[in-house]
Design a protein around this motif. Structure first.
Motif, PDB file in Angstrom:
ATOM      1  N   VAL A  38       0.846  -1.187   0.000  1.00 20.86           N
ATOM      2  CA  VAL A  38       0.000   0.000   0.000  1.00 20.86           C
ATOM      3  C   VAL A  38       0.886   1.243   0.000  1.00 20.86           C
ATOM      4  O   VAL A  38       1.701   1.433   0.910  1.00 20.86           O
ATOM      5  CB  VAL A  38      -0.940   0.021   1.218  1.00 20.86           C
ATOM      6  N   VAL A  39       0.728   2.071  -1.017  1.00 22.96           N
ATOM      7  CA  VAL A  39       1.483   3.320  -1.115  1.00 22.96           C
ATOM      8  C   VAL A  39       0.587   4.458  -0.656  1.00 22.96           C
ATOM      9  O   VAL A  39      -0.476   4.696  -1.228  1.00 22.96           O
ATOM     10  CB  VAL A  39       1.962   3.575  -2.559  1.00 22.96           C
ATOM     11  N   SER A  40       0.997   5.143   0.398  1.00 15.20           N
ATOM     12  CA  SER A  40       0.214   6.264   0.918  1.00 15.20           C
ATOM     13  C   SER A  40       1.154   7.341   1.421  1.00 15.20           C
ATOM     14  O   SER A  40       2.364   7.117   1.531  1.00 15.20           O
ATOM     15  CB  SER A  40      -0.702   5.798   2.058  1.00 15.20           C
ATOM     16  N   ALA A  41       0.591   8.502   1.771  1.00 17.21           N
ATOM     17  CA  ALA A  41       1.405   9.581   2.346  1.00 17.21           C
ATOM     18  C   ALA A  41       1.450   9.416   3.863  1.00 17.21           C
ATOM     19  O   ALA A  41       1.239  10.363   4.621  1.00 17.21           O
ATOM     20  CB  ALA A  41       0.826  10.939   1.956  1.00 17.21           C
ATOM     21  N   GLY A  42       1.713   8.198   4.302  1.00 16.80           N
ATOM     22  CA  GLY A  42       1.686   7.880   5.720  1.00 16.80           C
ATOM     23  C   GLY A  42       0.265   7.594   6.163  1.00 16.80           C
ATOM     24  O   GLY A  42      -0.577   7.172   5.373  1.00 16.80           O
ATOM     25  N   ALA A  43      -0.009   7.823   7.436  1.00 18.79           N
ATOM     26  CA  ALA A  43      -1.368   7.707   7.966  1.00 18.79           C
ATOM     27  C   ALA A  43      -1.981   9.102   8.023  1.00 18.79           C
ATOM     28  O   ALA A  43      -1.266  10.107   8.056  1.00 18.79           O
ATOM     29  CB  ALA A  43      -1.344   7.074   9.352  1.00 18.79           C
ATOM     30  N   LYS A  44      -3.299   9.161   8.028  1.00 24.10           N
ATOM     31  CA  LYS A  44      -3.976  10.457   8.085  1.00 24.10           C
ATOM     32  C   LYS A  44      -3.520  11.234   9.320  1.00 24.10           C
ATOM     33  O   LYS A  44      -3.453  10.690  10.422  1.00 24.10           O
ATOM     34  CB  LYS A  44      -5.490  10.269   8.082  1.00 24.10           C
ATOM     35  N   ALA A  45      -3.230  12.522   9.136  1.00 21.84           N
ATOM     36  CA  ALA A  45      -2.643  13.335  10.202  1.00 21.84           C
ATOM     37  C   ALA A  45      -3.580  13.537  11.379  1.00 21.84           C
ATOM     38  O   ALA A  45      -3.139  13.925  12.464  1.00 21.84           O
ATOM     39  CB  ALA A  45      -2.217  14.697   9.633  1.00 21.84           C
ATOM     40  N   ILE A  46      -4.870  13.285  11.192  1.00 13.28           N
ATOM     41  CA  ILE A  46      -5.839  13.433  12.279  1.00 13.28           C
ATOM     42  C   ILE A  46      -5.706  12.306  13.304  1.00 13.28           C
ATOM     43  O   ILE A  46      -6.332  12.352  14.358  1.00 13.28           O
ATOM     44  CB  ILE A  46      -7.281  13.454  11.734  1.00 13.28           C
ATOM     45  N   HIS A  49     -17.304   6.806  15.553  1.00  8.03           N
ATOM     46  CA  HIS A  49     -17.130   5.626  14.707  1.00  8.03           C
ATOM     47  C   HIS A  49     -16.725   6.010  13.276  1.00  8.03           C
ATOM     48  O   HIS A  49     -15.872   6.869  13.092  1.00  8.03           O
ATOM     49  CB  HIS A  49     -18.386   4.758  14.732  1.00  8.03           C
ATOM     50  N   LYS A  50     -17.364   5.412  12.271  1.00  3.68           N
ATOM     51  CA  LYS A  50     -16.950   5.608  10.885  1.00  3.68           C
ATOM     52  C   LYS A  50     -17.150   7.032  10.384  1.00  3.68           C
ATOM     53  O   LYS A  50     -16.583   7.429   9.365  1.00  3.68           O
ATOM     54  CB  LYS A  50     -17.716   4.652   9.965  1.00  3.68           C
ATOM     55  N   GLU A  51     -17.982   7.795  11.090  1.00  2.00           N
ATOM     56  CA  GLU A  51     -18.256   9.157  10.631  1.00  2.00           C
ATOM     57  C   GLU A  51     -17.177  10.150  11.058  1.00  2.00           C
ATOM     58  O   GLU A  51     -17.165  11.286  10.589  1.00  2.00           O
ATOM     59  CB  GLU A  51     -19.618   9.616  11.175  1.00  2.00           C
ATOM     60  N   VAL A  52     -16.272   9.727  11.951  1.00  8.91           N
ATOM     61  CA  VAL A  52     -15.271  10.658  12.461  1.00  8.91           C
ATOM     62  C   VAL A  52     -14.352  11.163  11.357  1.00  8.91           C
ATOM     63  O   VAL A  52     -14.167  12.368  11.177  1.00  8.91           O
ATOM     64  CB  VAL A  52     -14.434   9.996  13.587  1.00  8.91           C
ATOM     65  N   THR A  53     -13.763  10.225  10.597  1.00 11.46           N
ATOM     66  CA  THR A  53     -12.796  10.639   9.575  1.00 11.46           C
ATOM     67  C   THR A  53     -13.415  11.534   8.502  1.00 11.46           C
ATOM     68  O   THR A  53     -12.853  12.605   8.206  1.00 11.46           O
ATOM     69  CB  THR A  53     -12.126   9.409   8.940  1.00 11.46           C
ATOM     70  N   PRO A  54     -14.574  11.180   7.894  1.00 12.49           N
ATOM     71  CA  PRO A  54     -15.168  12.096   6.910  1.00 12.49           C
ATOM     72  C   PRO A  54     -15.482  13.478   7.489  1.00 12.49           C
ATOM     73  O   PRO A  54     -15.266  14.497   6.824  1.00 12.49           O
ATOM     74  CB  PRO A  54     -16.448  11.373   6.478  1.00 12.49           C
ATOM     75  N   PHE A  55     -15.960  13.510   8.742  1.00 13.14           N
ATOM     76  CA  PHE A  55     -16.262  14.800   9.374  1.00 13.14           C
ATOM     77  C   PHE A  55     -15.001  15.637   9.536  1.00 13.14           C
ATOM     78  O   PHE A  55     -14.974  16.829   9.198  1.00 13.14           O
ATOM     79  CB  PHE A  55     -16.917  14.591  10.746  1.00 13.14           C
ATOM     80  N   LEU A  56     -13.941  15.019  10.050  1.00 18.24           N
ATOM     81  CA  LEU A  56     -12.705  15.759  10.279  1.00 18.24           C
ATOM     82  C   LEU A  56     -12.095  16.261   8.972  1.00 18.24           C
ATOM     83  O   LEU A  56     -11.605  17.389   8.896  1.00 18.24           O
ATOM     84  CB  LEU A  56     -11.702  14.884  11.032  1.00 18.24           C
TER      85      LEU A  56
END
Length: 304
Positions: free
Chosen positions: A154-162, A260-267
């Motif tokens: 998996v190529v990513s820019a690391g993990a999400k900064a949040i 839950h799953k709504e945290v990341t989209p909200f942030l």
């Protein structure tokens, strides 16, 4: 019913039959990560970059109960405008299929689908991980567990900064997942090139990443690999600025009772507002950069 639990697009099927390099792409970034029409423009551009680099793009999603690996343009456009797509991970991927739902695949679900089809490389923006405050909430992304069991790079820019990046790296280490910073001694922080955390491993060439993966396979080491590719310097945002926006966004999420799953989209949405759209521009730049590197790794694997 289909003979396989998934349907390949003609282009992806032909590439797999011919042993050509293929790069998997998730769809949550389309339905939950960016607004219309930026999401479609990003998805199309990323597929074009992979094609230009000599690989075949395979965007993955569940569409009306069918797990599709590789989306034709009309399907991609329809998905980009879908308002009620599920956000599917390992726990509910089969549920979306069984109930005829449309679902966008997270990192974990995309890894599962890619492995089913024999696709070894996947490009995304940033992986999920250990959320801040997880010692109380126990909110830890299923992405980390997937890395421990599913053999996809998996190529990513690391993990999400949040996220809590230090704890995320600790969990990956515990699960035996190789974390390779590409061309850097520091683990990148999604919108920022710097996190203040040393990279567990470093490689500087796509061929070396492929060689590392081949050595893991010969040794019988299972599970995936995270290649952390720093966002291009011209598009990066200062880490201190990001942290100030994150603190505000987290406080807003708590006040709104988001969980839950709504945290990341909200942030991510709140960060877009706080930055005046800058985080979206950076997000697009890092996804494009990751797609380019993933295609080069897939090519190197196909030639090895």
């Amino acid at each position: 019913m289909h003979d396989t639990p998934y349907v390949l697009s003609p282009a992806v099927a032909e590439a797999i039959r011919g042993g050509r390099p293929v790069v998997a792409l998730e769809s949550t970034i389309i339905t939950h990560g960016m607004p219309w029409p930026s999401n479609l423009e990003m998805a199309v551009k990323v597929e074009e970059i992979i094609t230009q680099e000599g690989a075949v793009p395979a965007t993955i999603a569940v569409v009306d109960g069918v797990l599709r690996i590789g989306l034709e343009r009309p399907t991609l456009e329809a998905l980009a405008q879908t308002k009620d797509a599920m956000k599917v991970s390992r726990a509910d991927l089969a549920f979306a299929v069984a109930t005829g739902r449309t679902g966008a695949t997270t990192v974990a679900a995309t890894m599962i689908a890619a492995a089913l089809a024999g696709i070894s490389v996947f490009a995304t923006g940033g992986i999920g991980g250990v959320h801040r405050g997880a010692e109380q909430s126990f909110d830890i992304s299923a992405d980390l567990e997937e890395f421990a069991r599913t053999p996809v790079i998996v190529v990513s820019a690391g993990a999400k900064a949040i996220l809590d990046l230090k704890k995320t790296l600790e969990v990956l280490e515990t699960k035996g997942v190789p974390v390779v910073a590409f061309g850097s001694d520091e683990f990148p922080s999604f919108w920022s090139r710097s996190s203040g955390l040393p990279a567990p491993l470093r490689l500087d060439d796509a061929v070396d990443v492929a060689s590392f993966q081949n050595a893991r396979a010969r040794l019988g080491l299972t599970g995936g690999m995270l290649v952390a590719n720093p966002v291009p310097e011209a598009s990066a945002i200062d880490n201190q600025t990001i942290e100030a926006w994150i603190a505000t966004a987290l406080a807003d999420a708590e006040a709104a009772g988001i969980s839950h799953k709504e945290v990341t989209p909200f942030l991510l949405s709140r960060m877009f507002e706080l930055s005046g759209g800058k985080t979206l521009e950076t997000n697009i730049a890092l996804v494009e950069s990751n797609a380019r590197l993933a295609a080069r790794i897939a090519r190197a694997l196909a030639q090895s």
